[in-house]
Design a protein around this motif. Sequence first.
Motif, PDB file in Angstrom:
ATOM      1  N   ARG A 111     -31.915  16.265 -13.012  1.00  0.00           N
ATOM      2  CA  ARG A 111     -31.424  15.243 -13.936  1.00  0.00           C
ATOM      3  C   ARG A 111     -32.499  14.248 -14.355  1.00  0.00           C
ATOM      4  O   ARG A 111     -32.329  13.540 -15.346  1.00  0.00           O
ATOM      5  N   TYR A 112     -33.563  14.180 -13.565  1.00  0.00           N
ATOM      6  CA  TYR A 112     -34.648  13.238 -13.859  1.00  0.00           C
ATOM      7  C   TYR A 112     -35.966  14.007 -13.887  1.00  0.00           C
ATOM      8  O   TYR A 112     -36.289  14.723 -12.925  1.00  0.00           O
ATOM      9  N   PRO A 113     -36.747  13.892 -14.967  1.00  0.00           N
ATOM     10  CA  PRO A 113     -38.001  14.655 -15.071  1.00  0.00           C
ATOM     11  C   PRO A 113     -39.110  14.025 -14.228  1.00  0.00           C
ATOM     12  O   PRO A 113     -39.884  13.201 -14.706  1.00  0.00           O
ATOM     13  N   VAL A 114     -39.203  14.406 -12.992  1.00  0.00           N
ATOM     14  CA  VAL A 114     -40.175  13.816 -12.074  1.00  0.00           C
ATOM     15  C   VAL A 114     -41.601  14.165 -12.494  1.00  0.00           C
ATOM     16  O   VAL A 114     -41.850  15.181 -13.138  1.00  0.00           O
ATOM     17  N   ARG A 115     -42.539  13.290 -12.107  1.00  0.00           N
ATOM     18  CA  ARG A 115     -43.960  13.627 -12.310  1.00  0.00           C
ATOM     19  C   ARG A 115     -44.376  14.696 -11.315  1.00  0.00           C
ATOM     20  O   ARG A 115     -45.179  15.574 -11.620  1.00  0.00           O
ATOM     21  N   ALA A 116     -43.819  14.621 -10.122  1.00  0.00           N
ATOM     22  CA  ALA A 116     -44.022  15.611  -9.062  1.00  0.00           C
ATOM     23  C   ALA A 116     -42.982  15.311  -7.994  1.00  0.00           C
ATOM     24  O   ALA A 116     -42.308  14.284  -8.030  1.00  0.00           O
ATOM     25  N   ALA A 117     -42.853  16.224  -7.035  1.00  0.00           N
ATOM     26  CA  ALA A 117     -41.890  16.020  -5.955  1.00  0.00           C
ATOM     27  C   ALA A 117     -42.444  16.598  -4.662  1.00  0.00           C
ATOM     28  O   ALA A 117     -43.215  17.564  -4.672  1.00  0.00           O
ATOM     29  N   VAL A 118     -42.034  15.978  -3.558  1.00  0.00           N
ATOM     30  CA  VAL A 118     -42.403  16.441  -2.225  1.00  0.00           C
ATOM     31  C   VAL A 118     -41.125  16.575  -1.411  1.00  0.00           C
ATOM     32  O   VAL A 118     -40.324  15.626  -1.345  1.00  0.00           O
ATOM     33  N   LEU A 119     -40.945  17.731  -0.806  1.00  0.00           N
ATOM     34  CA  LEU A 119     -39.796  17.987   0.068  1.00  0.00           C
ATOM     35  C   LEU A 119     -40.335  18.116   1.485  1.00  0.00           C
ATOM     36  O   LEU A 119     -40.997  19.091   1.821  1.00  0.00           O
ATOM     37  N   ALA A 120     -40.075  17.112   2.304  1.00  0.00           N
ATOM     38  CA  ALA A 120     -40.623  17.052   3.657  1.00  0.00           C
ATOM     39  C   ALA A 120     -39.548  17.415   4.669  1.00  0.00           C
ATOM     40  O   ALA A 120     -38.469  16.801   4.685  1.00  0.00           O
ATOM     41  N   ALA A 121     -39.837  18.410   5.518  1.00  0.00           N
ATOM     42  CA  ALA A 121     -38.857  18.895   6.499  1.00  0.00           C
ATOM     43  C   ALA A 121     -37.490  19.047   5.846  1.00  0.00           C
ATOM     44  O   ALA A 121     -36.492  18.500   6.320  1.00  0.00           O
TER      45      ALA A 121
END
Length: 257
Positions: A111-121
Amino acid sequence: MSSPLLRFEDWTDPVPPAEREVVSLTGDADAARPPLLFVPGLGHGAWAFAEHWLPHAAARGFAAHALTPRPGGDLRAQVHDVVQVAASLPRQAVLVGQGAGALVVAYAMGRYPVRAAVLAAPVMDGWPTLWAALRTNPFGTLPALFGGRLRLSRKQLFGPEMPVDQAQQYVERVAARPRRELVTHEPPPRPAGRPPVLVVGSPDDRIVPRTSLDRTATRYGSAPLLFPGMGHDLMLDVAWADPIEAILDWLDKELAQ
């Protein structure tokens, strides 16, 4: 058909307003860098990032923010809050979710155009995570299956090098009462646009099975970045600096492209 950015449900059954707790460190931020929005996992609040990762990111020139999940909020409400806070920031944000917060980030990316994303654990696969919790901590997990509190243990959250007293202080701050949707949810939508996504975790995590970590990384077209010897709470464990340094280095590389 409803759009992932504007859904019929949002009109007919809007998420109720709530006061949002956001902790921010922005004093020395580089205006050219995107802001970071950290989203904590089940039972954790903004405090879990304010301990180490927020000041460390701020020292590297990032405007760093952490959002505490609204009390009793379901997955839709948490996603709504993340999208609203991210949209209020002055630049396109990077979302960093840990544990169940990674699931929230995965939905928010639709829903939100992120610049980047990190999925931790990332807690993305409900059933494997539930079975892992039952094997590792049955007496702390069983009450949660009947609406009670989930009591996470020191061994689930931290590696063996974590001092017992310090670990216990953190464990006592975790107030987890999981919702069934964490197990029964549908797969997250495709991210808006094609943002870079980094998956980080530990092969010794007693909450997220390694197979689940690999599956999440594959979904986003990469391999997980692993930190052996650490527990589920990467941002609080003894070696907390290693993951956040790697995350920020990865971001610098991605932003330079």
